[in-house]
Write an enzyme that holds these catalytic residues in place. Structure first.
Site, PDB file in Angstrom:
ATOM      1  N   ARG A  18       0.829  -1.219   0.000  1.00  0.00           N
ATOM      2  CA  ARG A  18       0.000   0.000   0.000  1.00  0.00           C
ATOM      3  C   ARG A  18       0.856   1.260   0.000  1.00  0.00           C
ATOM      4  O   ARG A  18       0.325   2.369  -0.080  1.00  0.00           O
ATOM      5  CB  ARG A  18      -0.891   0.018   1.243  1.00  0.00           C
ATOM      6  CG  ARG A  18      -1.790  -1.181   1.317  1.00  0.00           C
ATOM      7  CD  ARG A  18      -2.582  -1.187   2.607  1.00  0.00           C
ATOM      8  NE  ARG A  18      -3.093  -2.537   2.817  1.00  0.00           N
ATOM      9  CZ  ARG A  18      -4.195  -2.830   3.467  1.00  0.00           C
ATOM     10  NH1 ARG A  18      -4.924  -1.877   3.992  1.00  0.00           N
ATOM     11  NH2 ARG A  18      -4.588  -4.073   3.603  1.00  0.00           N
ATOM     12  N   THR A  19       2.178   1.098   0.115  1.00  0.00           N
ATOM     13  CA  THR A  19       3.057   2.274   0.168  1.00  0.00           C
ATOM     14  C   THR A  19       2.935   3.149  -1.075  1.00  0.00           C
ATOM     15  O   THR A  19       2.800   4.375  -0.948  1.00  0.00           O
ATOM     16  CB  THR A  19       4.512   1.811   0.413  1.00  0.00           C
ATOM     17  OG1 THR A  19       4.587   1.279   1.735  1.00  0.00           O
ATOM     18  CG2 THR A  19       5.496   2.937   0.288  1.00  0.00           C
ATOM     19  N   TYR A  72      15.835  -6.303   0.803  1.00  0.00           N
ATOM     20  CA  TYR A  72      16.999  -5.444   0.485  1.00  0.00           C
ATOM     21  C   TYR A  72      17.392  -4.421   1.555  1.00  0.00           C
ATOM     22  O   TYR A  72      18.278  -3.606   1.325  1.00  0.00           O
ATOM     23  CB  TYR A  72      16.717  -4.682  -0.815  1.00  0.00           C
ATOM     24  CG  TYR A  72      16.469  -5.595  -1.990  1.00  0.00           C
ATOM     25  CD1 TYR A  72      17.449  -6.488  -2.421  1.00  0.00           C
ATOM     26  CD2 TYR A  72      15.245  -5.592  -2.664  1.00  0.00           C
ATOM     27  CE1 TYR A  72      17.229  -7.335  -3.499  1.00  0.00           C
ATOM     28  CE2 TYR A  72      15.009  -6.430  -3.744  1.00  0.00           C
ATOM     29  CZ  TYR A  72      16.007  -7.304  -4.152  1.00  0.00           C
ATOM     30  OH  TYR A  72      15.783  -8.147  -5.211  1.00  0.00           O
ATOM     31  N   ASP A 109      10.946   2.935   9.738  1.00  0.00           N
ATOM     32  CA  ASP A 109      10.158   1.924  10.462  1.00  0.00           C
ATOM     33  C   ASP A 109      10.194   2.210  11.965  1.00  0.00           C
ATOM     34  O   ASP A 109       9.196   2.052  12.667  1.00  0.00           O
ATOM     35  CB  ASP A 109      10.742   0.521  10.234  1.00  0.00           C
ATOM     36  CG  ASP A 109      10.389  -0.027   8.858  1.00  0.00           C
ATOM     37  OD1 ASP A 109       9.363   0.378   8.289  1.00  0.00           O
ATOM     38  OD2 ASP A 109      11.157  -0.867   8.348  1.00  0.00           O
ATOM     39  N   GLY A 136      14.408  -8.454  11.413  1.00  0.00           N
ATOM     40  CA  GLY A 136      14.616  -7.117  10.852  1.00  0.00           C
ATOM     41  C   GLY A 136      13.692  -6.067  11.468  1.00  0.00           C
ATOM     42  O   GLY A 136      14.143  -5.010  11.928  1.00  0.00           O
ATOM     43  N   ASP A 157      12.671 -14.778  21.161  1.00  0.00           N
ATOM     44  CA  ASP A 157      12.703 -15.220  19.764  1.00  0.00           C
ATOM     45  C   ASP A 157      12.959 -16.718  19.780  1.00  0.00           C
ATOM     46  O   ASP A 157      13.709 -17.212  20.634  1.00  0.00           O
ATOM     47  CB  ASP A 157      13.823 -14.494  18.992  1.00  0.00           C
ATOM     48  CG  ASP A 157      13.676 -14.626  17.478  1.00  0.00           C
ATOM     49  OD1 ASP A 157      13.447 -13.598  16.811  1.00  0.00           O
ATOM     50  OD2 ASP A 157      13.794 -15.764  16.960  1.00  0.00           O
ATOM     51  N   ARG A 162      19.337 -14.587  18.286  1.00  0.00           N
ATOM     52  CA  ARG A 162      18.788 -13.303  17.803  1.00  0.00           C
ATOM     53  C   ARG A 162      18.303 -12.438  18.963  1.00  0.00           C
ATOM     54  O   ARG A 162      18.539 -11.232  18.985  1.00  0.00           O
ATOM     55  CB  ARG A 162      17.617 -13.569  16.857  1.00  0.00           C
ATOM     56  CG  ARG A 162      18.080 -14.044  15.515  1.00  0.00           C
ATOM     57  CD  ARG A 162      16.975 -13.905  14.506  1.00  0.00           C
ATOM     58  NE  ARG A 162      17.495 -14.160  13.190  1.00  0.00           N
ATOM     59  CZ  ARG A 162      16.812 -13.961  12.080  1.00  0.00           C
ATOM     60  NH1 ARG A 162      15.585 -13.522  12.125  1.00  0.00           N
ATOM     61  NH2 ARG A 162      17.365 -14.193  10.915  1.00  0.00           N
ATOM     62  N   PRO A 202       6.459 -12.984  12.317  1.00  0.00           N
ATOM     63  CA  PRO A 202       5.465 -13.027  11.223  1.00  0.00           C
ATOM     64  C   PRO A 202       4.207 -13.812  11.600  1.00  0.00           C
ATOM     65  O   PRO A 202       3.284 -13.894  10.791  1.00  0.00           O
ATOM     66  CB  PRO A 202       6.214 -13.763  10.095  1.00  0.00           C
ATOM     67  CG  PRO A 202       7.593 -14.013  10.584  1.00  0.00           C
ATOM     68  CD  PRO A 202       7.614 -13.853  12.053  1.00  0.00           C
ATOM     69  N   MET A 203       4.146 -14.355  12.822  1.00  0.00           N
ATOM     70  CA  MET A 203       2.971 -15.124  13.236  1.00  0.00           C
ATOM     71  C   MET A 203       1.726 -14.226  13.213  1.00  0.00           C
ATOM     72  O   MET A 203       1.757 -13.112  13.721  1.00  0.00           O
ATOM     73  CB  MET A 203       3.149 -15.660  14.660  1.00  0.00           C
ATOM     74  CG  MET A 203       4.274 -16.665  14.815  1.00  0.00           C
ATOM     75  SD  MET A 203       3.962 -18.192  13.923  1.00  0.00           S
ATOM     76  CE  MET A 203       2.573 -18.836  14.802  1.00  0.00           C
TER      77      MET A 203
HETATM   78  P1  NAD Z   1      12.187 -11.607  10.005  1.00  0.00           P
HETATM   79  O1  NAD Z   1      12.018 -12.920   9.348  1.00  0.00           O
HETATM   80  O2  NAD Z   1      13.416 -10.787   9.769  1.00  0.00           O
HETATM   81  O3  NAD Z   1      12.131 -11.829  11.609  1.00  0.00           O
HETATM   82  C1  NAD Z   1      11.139 -12.567  12.274  1.00  0.00           C
HETATM   83  C2  NAD Z   1      11.720 -13.062  13.607  1.00  0.00           C
HETATM   84  O4  NAD Z   1      10.674 -13.710  14.336  1.00  0.00           O
HETATM   85  C3  NAD Z   1      12.841 -14.100  13.428  1.00  0.00           C
HETATM   86  O5  NAD Z   1      13.942 -13.725  14.237  1.00  0.00           O
HETATM   87  C4  NAD Z   1      12.209 -15.421  13.896  1.00  0.00           C
HETATM   88  O6  NAD Z   1      13.130 -16.290  14.486  1.00  0.00           O
HETATM   89  C5  NAD Z   1      11.182 -14.917  14.891  1.00  0.00           C
HETATM   90  N1  NAD Z   1      10.046 -15.820  15.095  1.00  0.00           N
HETATM   91  C6  NAD Z   1       9.304 -16.454  14.159  1.00  0.00           C
HETATM   92  N2  NAD Z   1       8.302 -17.149  14.734  1.00  0.00           N
HETATM   93  C7  NAD Z   1       8.423 -16.942  16.070  1.00  0.00           C
HETATM   94  C8  NAD Z   1       7.672 -17.372  17.200  1.00  0.00           C
HETATM   95  N3  NAD Z   1       6.611 -18.172  17.060  1.00  0.00           N
HETATM   96  N4  NAD Z   1       8.072 -16.953  18.421  1.00  0.00           N
HETATM   97  C9  NAD Z   1       9.154 -16.141  18.575  1.00  0.00           C
HETATM   98  N5  NAD Z   1       9.898 -15.695  17.540  1.00  0.00           N
HETATM   99  C10 NAD Z   1       9.532 -16.097  16.306  1.00  0.00           C
HETATM  100  O7  NAD Z   1      10.877 -10.788   9.668  1.00  0.00           O
HETATM  101  P2  NAD Z   1      10.679  -9.205   9.798  1.00  0.00           P
HETATM  102  O8  NAD Z   1      11.168  -8.538   8.582  1.00  0.00           O
HETATM  103  O9  NAD Z   1      11.246  -8.782  11.117  1.00  0.00           O
HETATM  104  O10 NAD Z   1       9.091  -9.071   9.786  1.00  0.00           O
HETATM  105  C11 NAD Z   1       8.273  -9.601  10.805  1.00  0.00           C
HETATM  106  C12 NAD Z   1       6.825  -9.219  10.548  1.00  0.00           C
HETATM  107  O11 NAD Z   1       6.659  -7.830  10.671  1.00  0.00           O
HETATM  108  C13 NAD Z   1       6.339  -9.567   9.133  1.00  0.00           C
HETATM  109  O12 NAD Z   1       5.114 -10.246   9.262  1.00  0.00           O
HETATM  110  C14 NAD Z   1       6.097  -8.247   8.473  1.00  0.00           C
HETATM  111  O13 NAD Z   1       4.973  -8.278   7.644  1.00  0.00           O
HETATM  112  C15 NAD Z   1       5.847  -7.335   9.647  1.00  0.00           C
HETATM  113  N6  NAD Z   1       6.271  -5.942   9.378  1.00  0.00           N
HETATM  114  C16 NAD Z   1       5.353  -4.946   9.551  1.00  0.00           C
HETATM  115  C17 NAD Z   1       5.729  -3.626   9.336  1.00  0.00           C
HETATM  116  C18 NAD Z   1       4.739  -2.506   9.523  1.00  0.00           C
HETATM  117  O14 NAD Z   1       4.986  -1.426   9.005  1.00  0.00           O
HETATM  118  N7  NAD Z   1       3.652  -2.710  10.236  1.00  0.00           N
HETATM  119  C19 NAD Z   1       7.038  -3.322   8.940  1.00  0.00           C
HETATM  120  C20 NAD Z   1       7.953  -4.362   8.781  1.00  0.00           C
HETATM  121  C21 NAD Z   1       7.551  -5.673   8.993  1.00  0.00           C
END
Ligand code: NAD
Length: 282
Positions: A18-19, A72, A109, A136, A157, A162, A202-203
């Site tokens: 949506r950006t 990226y 962010d 991230g 985590d 991490r 991402p859950m």
């Molecule tokens: P990522 O893969 O870099 O990191 C996810 C982390 O969660 C990992 O370290 C993983 O080990 C951990 N993890 C996964 N399942 C887990 C669980 N059940 N319990 C504990 N830890 C767990 O992903 P990311 O880039 O950090 O993104 C995470 C989520 O954030 C994505 O769903 C993304 O859509 C959302 N996001 C939202 C925004 C926003 O503007 N609202 C911005 C960025 C990302």
């Protein structure tokens, strides 16, 4: 030209982002001529291009800036001339501004989550919060929580390294905040109950249903924030809402990162209410 915005989003699988719509609608509402391109690196016309070539092309074509998304945000850093303090602290860039012949990297962010939190959970207790997910986005959210006054931050985590790494990073970048990595949420809640919980795993995404925390740990004394916003009402937010918690859905962070990026691209204030309305109408 002062009355134009030429920008784009570089990422993979960004068809539903949506950006672009938020940036274009805001620019148009402010009377700017605007083009905002979805630069999907998976698209056939870009499959043989590297990230470096894409950034160079955008710069040469006179872009004001770029949004950068998965995968990226870290890879773009070596291509830049300067980093903002936020981007350097978090080690990730989601916005690049082309300014006076330089490529400057920012991380909106972090401010996006902080601003969403300050507005959506004003007055919330911040003595102790738990962050789920140290990937991230978790890095940006952890720093934002410290900036919002969280005194003690527990980080969980499924990959303990991490959580440990992020606890150390935040402690070094935000010395006023006390941080710890935790491996057992039930034990933490029994011994040192937090005021609030933030999901940055991402859950809860449409393709990954569920919650990263056991439902029985959630009661009405907690505030609960999610950064997942597809769906808008995640299982975590719905569960917490049903239990009477104050909740903060992930849409706020998504809107405010765009608000700040617009301001960096154009040098003009953005209207968060208008950008949120565009986000909601998508
Ligand atoms: P990522 O893969 O870099 O990191 C996810 C982390 O969660 C990992 O370290 C993983 O080990 C951990 N993890 C996964 N399942 C887990 C669980 N059940 N319990 C504990 N830890 C767990 O992903 P990311 O880039 O950090 O993104 C995470 C989520 O954030 C994505 O769903 C993304 O859509 C959302 N996001 C939202 C925004 C926003 O503007 N609202 C911005 C960025 C990302």
């Amino acid at each position: 030209r002062e009355d134009c915005l030429l920008a784009g989003l570089i990422g993979q699988g960004i068809a539903l982002s949506r950006t672009p719509l938020m940036q274009m609608q805001e620019a148009r509402a402010q009377g700017l001529f605007t083009t905002y391109k979805k630069l999907d690196m998976d698209a056939p016309e870009r499959r043989d291009m590297t990230l470096a070539q894409m950034v160079q092309s955008a710069e040469a074509a006179g872009f004001d800036g770029l949004n950068i998304t998965y995968p990226y945000k870290i890879d773009v850093i070596p291509l830049l001339d300067e980093l903002s303090e936020n981007a350097r602290a978090v080690g990730a860039v989601n916005t690049v501004v082309f300014q006076n012949g330089k490529r400057i990297g920012h991380n909106t962010d972090m401010w996006g989550f902080a601003e969403s939190f300050r507005r959506g959970l004003a007055g919330a207790e911040t003595d102790h919060a738990v962050l789920l997910g140290a990937g991230g986005a978790g890095v940006a959210v952890a720093h934002a929580l410290a900036d919002c006054g969280v005194k003690k931050l527990s980080i969980f985590d499924t990959d303990p390294a991490r959580a440990e790494g992020l606890a150390k990073l935040v402690a070094s970048n935000r010395p006023d905040a006390q941080t710890q990595a935790v491996s057992d949420l039930a034990e933490l809640f029994a011994e040192d109950k937090p005021n609030g919980v933030v999901n940055a795993t991402p859950m809860g995404m449409a393709k990954l249903p569920g919650m990263a925390i056991d439902e029985t740990l959630i009661d009405e004394s907690l505030w609960v924030a999610d950064i997942v916003y597809f769906p808008l009402e995640t299982q975590l937010i719905a569960t917490a809402r049903a239990k009477g918690c104050r909740v903060l859905p992930g849409s706020g962070m998504a809107v405010f990162q765009a608000v700040r990026a617009f301001e960096l691209f154009t040098g003009r204030p953005a209207d968060p209410v208008r950008m949120k309305a565009t986000f909601d109408a998508f």
